[in-house]
Design a protein around this motif. Structure first.
Motif, PDB file in Angstrom:
ATOM      1  N   ARG A   1     -11.507 -14.911 -26.929  1.00 27.77           N
ATOM      2  CA  ARG A   1     -12.035 -16.234 -26.560  1.00 27.77           C
ATOM      3  C   ARG A   1     -11.669 -16.578 -25.127  1.00 27.77           C
ATOM      4  N   LEU A   2     -10.424 -16.341 -24.766  1.00 26.27           N
ATOM      5  CA  LEU A   2      -9.982 -16.671 -23.412  1.00 26.27           C
ATOM      6  C   LEU A   2     -10.662 -15.803 -22.358  1.00 26.27           C
ATOM      7  N   SER A   3     -10.920 -14.565 -22.691  1.00 25.91           N
ATOM      8  CA  SER A   3     -11.535 -13.674 -21.703  1.00 25.91           C
ATOM      9  C   SER A   3     -13.005 -14.007 -21.474  1.00 25.91           C
ATOM     10  N   TYR A   4     -13.632 -14.691 -22.420  1.00 25.70           N
ATOM     11  CA  TYR A   4     -15.042 -15.041 -22.262  1.00 25.70           C
ATOM     12  C   TYR A   4     -15.232 -16.397 -21.585  1.00 25.70           C
ATOM     13  N   SER A   5     -14.173 -17.162 -21.394  1.00 26.87           N
ATOM     14  CA  SER A   5     -14.314 -18.509 -20.838  1.00 26.87           C
ATOM     15  C   SER A   5     -14.938 -18.547 -19.440  1.00 26.87           C
ATOM     16  N   PRO A   6     -14.699 -17.587 -18.523  1.00 25.24           N
ATOM     17  CA  PRO A   6     -15.410 -17.644 -17.232  1.00 25.24           C
ATOM     18  C   PRO A   6     -16.927 -17.496 -17.384  1.00 25.24           C
ATOM     19  N   ASP A   7     -17.365 -16.652 -18.326  1.00 27.22           N
ATOM     20  CA  ASP A   7     -18.803 -16.493 -18.551  1.00 27.22           C
ATOM     21  C   ASP A   7     -19.415 -17.773 -19.111  1.00 27.22           C
ATOM     22  N   CYS A   8     -18.690 -18.417 -20.015  1.00 25.19           N
ATOM     23  CA  CYS A   8     -19.169 -19.673 -20.589  1.00 25.19           C
ATOM     24  C   CYS A   8     -19.182 -20.768 -19.518  1.00 25.19           C
ATOM     25  N   ASP A   9     -18.176 -20.770 -18.678  1.00 25.07           N
ATOM     26  CA  ASP A   9     -18.120 -21.729 -17.574  1.00 25.07           C
ATOM     27  C   ASP A   9     -19.341 -21.574 -16.673  1.00 25.07           C
TER      28      ASP A   9
ATOM     29  N   TYR B   1     -17.156 -40.378 -25.238  1.00 25.77           N
ATOM     30  CA  TYR B   1     -18.226 -40.896 -26.087  1.00 25.77           C
ATOM     31  C   TYR B   1     -19.585 -40.327 -25.686  1.00 25.77           C
ATOM     32  N   TYR B   2     -19.575 -39.171 -25.092  1.00 30.47           N
ATOM     33  CA  TYR B   2     -20.791 -38.569 -24.575  1.00 30.47           C
ATOM     34  C   TYR B   2     -21.572 -37.893 -25.695  1.00 30.47           C
ATOM     35  N   GLU B   3     -22.886 -38.088 -25.701  1.00 32.57           N
ATOM     36  CA  GLU B   3     -23.743 -37.402 -26.657  1.00 32.57           C
ATOM     37  C   GLU B   3     -24.409 -36.238 -25.931  1.00 32.57           C
ATOM     38  N   PHE B   4     -24.207 -35.035 -26.435  1.00 30.13           N
ATOM     39  CA  PHE B   4     -24.722 -33.840 -25.797  1.00 30.13           C
ATOM     40  C   PHE B   4     -26.230 -33.734 -25.954  1.00 30.13           C
ATOM     41  N   THR B   5     -26.888 -33.213 -24.922  1.00 31.46           N
ATOM     42  CA  THR B   5     -28.327 -32.986 -24.990  1.00 31.46           C
ATOM     43  C   THR B   5     -28.576 -31.676 -25.746  1.00 31.46           C
ATOM     44  N   GLN B   6     -29.837 -31.426 -26.087  1.00 26.27           N
ATOM     45  CA  GLN B   6     -30.174 -30.210 -26.820  1.00 26.27           C
ATOM     46  C   GLN B   6     -29.863 -28.955 -25.995  1.00 26.27           C
ATOM     47  N   ASP B   7     -30.109 -29.013 -24.685  1.00 28.46           N
ATOM     48  CA  ASP B   7     -29.793 -27.860 -23.828  1.00 28.46           C
ATOM     49  C   ASP B   7     -28.293 -27.572 -23.816  1.00 28.46           C
ATOM     50  N   GLU B   8     -27.492 -28.630 -23.760  1.00 23.45           N
ATOM     51  CA  GLU B   8     -26.039 -28.462 -23.749  1.00 23.45           C
ATOM     52  C   GLU B   8     -25.542 -27.900 -25.076  1.00 23.45           C
ATOM     53  N   ILE B   9     -26.077 -28.412 -26.171  1.00 25.69           N
ATOM     54  CA  ILE B   9     -25.678 -27.913 -27.487  1.00 25.69           C
ATOM     55  C   ILE B   9     -26.058 -26.438 -27.626  1.00 25.69           C
ATOM     56  N   LYS B  10     -27.261 -26.102 -27.172  1.00 23.05           N
ATOM     57  CA  LYS B  10     -27.712 -24.712 -27.244  1.00 23.05           C
ATOM     58  C   LYS B  10     -26.797 -23.805 -26.419  1.00 23.05           C
ATOM     59  N   ALA B  11     -26.441 -24.240 -25.203  1.00 23.92           N
ATOM     60  CA  ALA B  11     -25.566 -23.432 -24.341  1.00 23.92           C
ATOM     61  C   ALA B  11     -24.181 -23.269 -24.966  1.00 23.92           C
ATOM     62  N   LEU B  12     -23.639 -24.336 -25.551  1.00 24.57           N
ATOM     63  CA  LEU B  12     -22.319 -24.254 -26.178  1.00 24.57           C
ATOM     64  C   LEU B  12     -22.339 -23.350 -27.412  1.00 24.57           C
ATOM     65  N   GLU B  13     -23.409 -23.436 -28.204  1.00 21.89           N
ATOM     66  CA  GLU B  13     -23.517 -22.570 -29.377  1.00 21.89           C
ATOM     67  C   GLU B  13     -23.662 -21.102 -28.971  1.00 21.89           C
ATOM     68  N   GLU B  14     -24.432 -20.838 -27.917  1.00 19.78           N
ATOM     69  CA  GLU B  14     -24.568 -19.463 -27.425  1.00 19.78           C
ATOM     70  C   GLU B  14     -23.229 -18.940 -26.907  1.00 19.78           C
ATOM     71  N   CYS B  15     -22.490 -19.784 -26.210  1.00 20.35           N
ATOM     72  CA  CYS B  15     -21.159 -19.379 -25.731  1.00 20.35           C
ATOM     73  C   CYS B  15     -20.262 -19.021 -26.907  1.00 20.35           C
ATOM     74  N   ASP B  16     -20.294 -19.841 -27.942  1.00 21.77           N
ATOM     75  CA  ASP B  16     -19.457 -19.607 -29.105  1.00 21.77           C
ATOM     76  C   ASP B  16     -19.840 -18.308 -29.797  1.00 21.77           C
ATOM     77  N   ARG B  17     -21.124 -18.118 -30.025  1.00 21.45           N
ATOM     78  CA  ARG B  17     -21.601 -16.918 -30.728  1.00 21.45           C
ATOM     79  C   ARG B  17     -21.341 -15.652 -29.907  1.00 21.45           C
ATOM     80  N   GLU B  18     -21.670 -15.688 -28.618  1.00 19.97           N
ATOM     81  CA  GLU B  18     -21.484 -14.502 -27.787  1.00 19.97           C
ATOM     82  C   GLU B  18     -20.016 -14.169 -27.571  1.00 19.97           C
ATOM     83  N   SER B  19     -19.172 -15.183 -27.435  1.00 22.00           N
ATOM     84  CA  SER B  19     -17.746 -14.894 -27.266  1.00 22.00           C
ATOM     85  C   SER B  19     -17.183 -14.248 -28.520  1.00 22.00           C
TER      86      SER B  19
END
Length: 146
Positions: free
Chosen positions: A106-114, A39-57
């Motif tokens: 997608r799988l190969s980019y997961s360490p960078d996203c981590d 039930y966690y609500e993501f902060t703006q920094d977290e959303i931005k980081a997740l979106e960047e991970c998605d786009r860059e991957s």
């Protein structure tokens, strides 16, 4: 937790947490909340980081891997190393190769996203959880083993 009441030859389960719910049919199911971010609500920094991970991957790994796998599969079919489908031709194998390239990308980019999620500021719960997970699964190297 719940008590059974006997009244009028009928057993009812007490759902005192809900004012008008007094029968077993209307009691909500007991849920086991196990995941820390359920039930966690993501902060703006977290959303931005997740979106960047998605786009860059997608652009850095999925598109190149999909293109390479599809091109290699098409070339293998054209040179006779792979057989064409009798009805659909090259389409099924090339599409399967492109989808496989997407998954591999997608799988190969997961360490960078981590690593990006671990670099989130200290107030980020997601960043803290990722740092804890990384510390637990990647202990520092032992200097005695060199």
């Amino acid at each position: 937790m719940s008590e059974k009441k006997k009244g009028n030859d009928k057993e009812e389960e007490d759902c005192s947490c809900y004012a008008e719910s007094r029968t077993k049919k209307t009691c909500p199911p007991i849920r086991n909340v196990t995941h820390p971010l359920r039930y966690y609500e993501f902060t703006q920094d977290e959303i931005k980081a997740l979106e960047e991970c998605d786009r860059e991957s997608f652009y850095r790994r999925c598109v190149p891997f999909s293109s390479a796998f599809a091109t290699a599969t098409y070339a293998a079919i054209k040179t006779g190393h792979l057989a064409r489908h009798p009805h659909f031709g090259v389409f099924p194998k090339v599409l399967t190769a492109a989808l496989l390239g997407h998954v591999v990308g997608r799988l190969s980019y997961s360490p960078d996203c981590d690593a990006r999620l671990r670099d989130l500021p200290g107030g980020s719960r997601l960043g803290d959880l990722m740092r804890q997970y990384h510390a637990a699964n990647n202990p520092p190297p032992d200097p005695k083993k060199r």
